[in-house]
Design a protein around this motif. Structure first.
Motif, short mmCIF file in Angstrom:
data_model
loop_
_atom_site.label_atom_id
_atom_site.label_comp_id
_atom_site.label_asym_id
_atom_site.label_seq_id
_atom_site.Cartn_x
_atom_site.Cartn_y
_atom_site.Cartn_z
N CYS A 188 14.05 12.05 -0.24
CA CYS A 188 13.19 10.93 0.14
C CYS A 188 13.83 9.57 -0.14
N THR A 189 14.86 9.55 -0.96
CA THR A 189 15.56 8.30 -1.24
C THR A 189 16.05 7.65 0.04
N PHE A 190 16.39 8.45 1.03
CA PHE A 190 16.93 7.93 2.29
C PHE A 190 15.84 7.33 3.19
N ALA A 191 14.59 7.40 2.75
CA ALA A 191 13.49 6.86 3.57
C ALA A 191 13.32 5.36 3.39
N GLY A 192 14.14 4.75 2.54
CA GLY A 192 14.09 3.29 2.39
C GLY A 192 12.78 2.80 1.82
N HIS A 193 12.14 1.85 2.50
CA HIS A 193 10.91 1.26 1.99
C HIS A 193 9.74 2.25 1.98
N GLU A 243 11.91 -5.20 -4.87
CA GLU A 243 12.85 -5.15 -3.75
C GLU A 243 12.15 -5.38 -2.41
N ALA A 244 10.93 -4.87 -2.28
CA ALA A 244 10.19 -5.02 -1.03
C ALA A 244 9.94 -6.48 -0.70
N LEU A 284 0.80 -1.23 0.00
CA LEU A 284 0.00 0.00 0.00
C LEU A 284 0.83 1.28 0.00
N PRO A 285 1.92 1.38 0.79
CA PRO A 285 2.72 2.61 0.72
C PRO A 285 3.34 2.83 -0.65
N ILE A 286 3.77 1.76 -1.30
CA ILE A 286 4.37 1.90 -2.63
C ILE A 286 3.30 2.28 -3.65
N ALA A 287 2.16 1.57 -3.63
CA ALA A 287 1.09 1.85 -4.59
C ALA A 287 0.52 3.25 -4.37
N GLY A 288 0.28 3.62 -3.10
CA GLY A 288 -0.27 4.93 -2.82
C GLY A 288 0.68 6.05 -3.18
N GLY A 289 1.97 5.88 -2.83
CA GLY A 289 2.96 6.90 -3.17
C GLY A 289 3.14 7.04 -4.67
N GLY A 290 3.15 5.91 -5.38
CA GLY A 290 3.29 5.95 -6.83
C GLY A 290 2.12 6.66 -7.49
N LEU A 291 0.92 6.40 -6.99
CA LEU A 291 -0.26 7.06 -7.55
C LEU A 291 -0.22 8.57 -7.30
N LEU A 292 0.21 8.96 -6.11
CA LEU A 292 0.34 10.39 -5.82
C LEU A 292 1.37 11.05 -6.73
N LEU A 293 2.47 10.35 -7.01
CA LEU A 293 3.48 10.90 -7.91
C LEU A 293 2.92 11.13 -9.31
N PHE A 314 17.87 1.40 -0.61
CA PHE A 314 18.25 2.74 -1.01
C PHE A 314 18.29 2.86 -2.54
N ALA A 315 18.91 1.88 -3.21
CA ALA A 315 18.99 1.91 -4.67
C ALA A 315 17.61 1.78 -5.30
N ALA A 316 16.77 0.90 -4.74
CA ALA A 316 15.41 0.73 -5.27
C ALA A 316 14.62 2.03 -5.12
N ALA A 317 14.79 2.70 -4.00
CA ALA A 317 14.10 3.98 -3.80
C ALA A 317 14.57 5.02 -4.82
#
Length: 381
Positions: A346-351, A291-292, A232-241, A301-304
């Motif tokens: 935000c890259t440093f926020a990891g997952h 990666e998750a 959900l955090p990945i899907a929600g964040g991606g949609l917001l982007l 970090f690289a995946a972010a």
């Protein structure tokens, strides 16, 4: 095939142009998918270089046709047939993308590009036949330049694999120089509102492909492991982007800024980064999902960074070539540059990086709306 008027009223994209754009979705999807696979397998150099080269071929073929059509679209049977041939070339190129990525074999890609570009030469020769004087010479220069460049692309299949990046760099620069050289005497009659709409529609297609790629990634991960708390955090964040990218791009009426070739070239060429970064966000979201669940050979970090870097590049490029012409005052001008830096942080926020970047992008939209309502938009340059 006479040039259309630059001040023609109610000029909009045609159904044929929309159909043309949709064929490019296939090629963009292939390039994004291969980029995601290469990065997830721990081959960033190979993946990024291959993506940049193949996306250039996709973007440049689309761009050349779009500007030509803005000036010379007759929509008669011959024009339609030649345009359909170009679409076939796009699909051939798309079919060759995986082989070019994995094996460095550009034969199929070159064949598809050849079909597209020779069809474009045919269009320019037809325009030259119908024109006179400086306009005719411009059309002939285009036809000659495109043909010479196509011969140069033979190096991709004739030379050793290690020479491909150098060949690409040289011939790509030649391709970019063709419009400037062809139009040094007379500017083609492209329509500002029409060309702005064409770029906007292609932006929507790229963003739509980003949503589709992210949706497939989330769905496949959900089918394999039912862990909504991770997805959900990945899907929600991606949609917001993606939603923020749409809002940011369409916040200004850019057609009023496009008055000359000097302005239009900078704006049009800069969209290589706009389109390329928007499509790469979808690939990045795929990688974040992989990666998750431990299926990617790279760190959190690289995946972010696979999401935040293209997202920040999109925001910065849109400001540089697009939005800043309609901003008033330092506060409005700084919103997108500062936000792009915050997205990188935000890259440093990891997952949680994708969600954090999505929230920053949403805050960017909110700040832009608030400042515009208070200060108003800048007058057109």
């Amino acid at each position: 095939m006479r040039a259309r008027r630059r001040d023609e009223p109610h000029r909009t994209a045609t159904p044929l142009e929309l159909f043309f754009d949709l064929c490019f979705v296939v090629a963009i999807a292939q390039a994004g998918q291969q980029l995601a696979h290469a990065l997830a397998e721990g081959h960033p150099g190979h993946g990024i270089s291959g993506y940049l080269m193949l996306f250039f071929a996709i973007w440049w073929a689309w761009m050349n046709f779009s500007w030509f059509a803005s000036a010379y679209d007759t929509d008669d049977p011959l024009y339609r047939v030649v345009t359909l041939v170009q679409m076939a070339g796009v699909l051939i190129l798309a079919a060759g993308v995986p082989r070019a990525f994995v094996h460095g074999d550009f034969t199929v890609v070159w064949c598809g590009y050849l079909v597209m570009r020779l069809a474009m030469v045919t269009q320019w020769l037809r325009a030259a036949h119908a024109c006179r004087g400086a306009e005719r010479r411009t059309a002939l220069r285009y036809a000659l330049g495109v043909t010479v460049c196509q011969i140069g692309w033979l190096g991709l299949i004739a030379l050793p694999r290690e020479d491909i990046p150098r060949v690409f760099a040289v011939v790509a620069l030649l391709e970019l120089a063709v419009p400037a050289l062809a139009e040094r005497e007379r500017q083609t009659a492209w329509h500002p509102h029409h060309i702005a709409e064409r770029y906007g529609l292609f932006t929507l297609i790229v963003l739509g492909e980003t949503v589709a790629a992210a949706t497939v990634a989330v769905q496949s991960a959900l089918d394999a492991r039912d862990e909504l708390s991770v997805l959900l955090p990945i899907a929600g964040g991606g949609l917001l982007l993606v939603f923020a990218a749409y809002w940011i791009y369409f916040a200004v009426p850019i057609h009023r800024h496009l008055r000359s070739n000097r302005q239009a070239f900078r704006w049009g060429y800069g969209h290589y980064l706009v389109f390329g970064s928007a499509a790469a966000v979808g690939a990045g979201i795929e990688i974040a999902v992989e990666e998750a669940f431990g299926r990617a050979q790279l760190s959190a970090f690289a995946a972010a960074g696979c999401v935040t870097v293209p997202a920040a590049l999109f925001m910065m490029t849109v400001w540089l070539i697009h939005s800043r012409h309609h901003k008033r005052g330092a506060a409005q001008q700084l919103v997108l540059p500062v936000s792009s830096l915050l997205v990188l942080v935000c890259t440093f926020a990891g997952h949680r990086a994708v969600l954090a970047a999505g929230l920053v992008a949403s805050g960017t939209v909110a700040a832009g709306v608030l400042l515009t309502s208070r200060q108003g938009a800048a007058p057109v340059e």
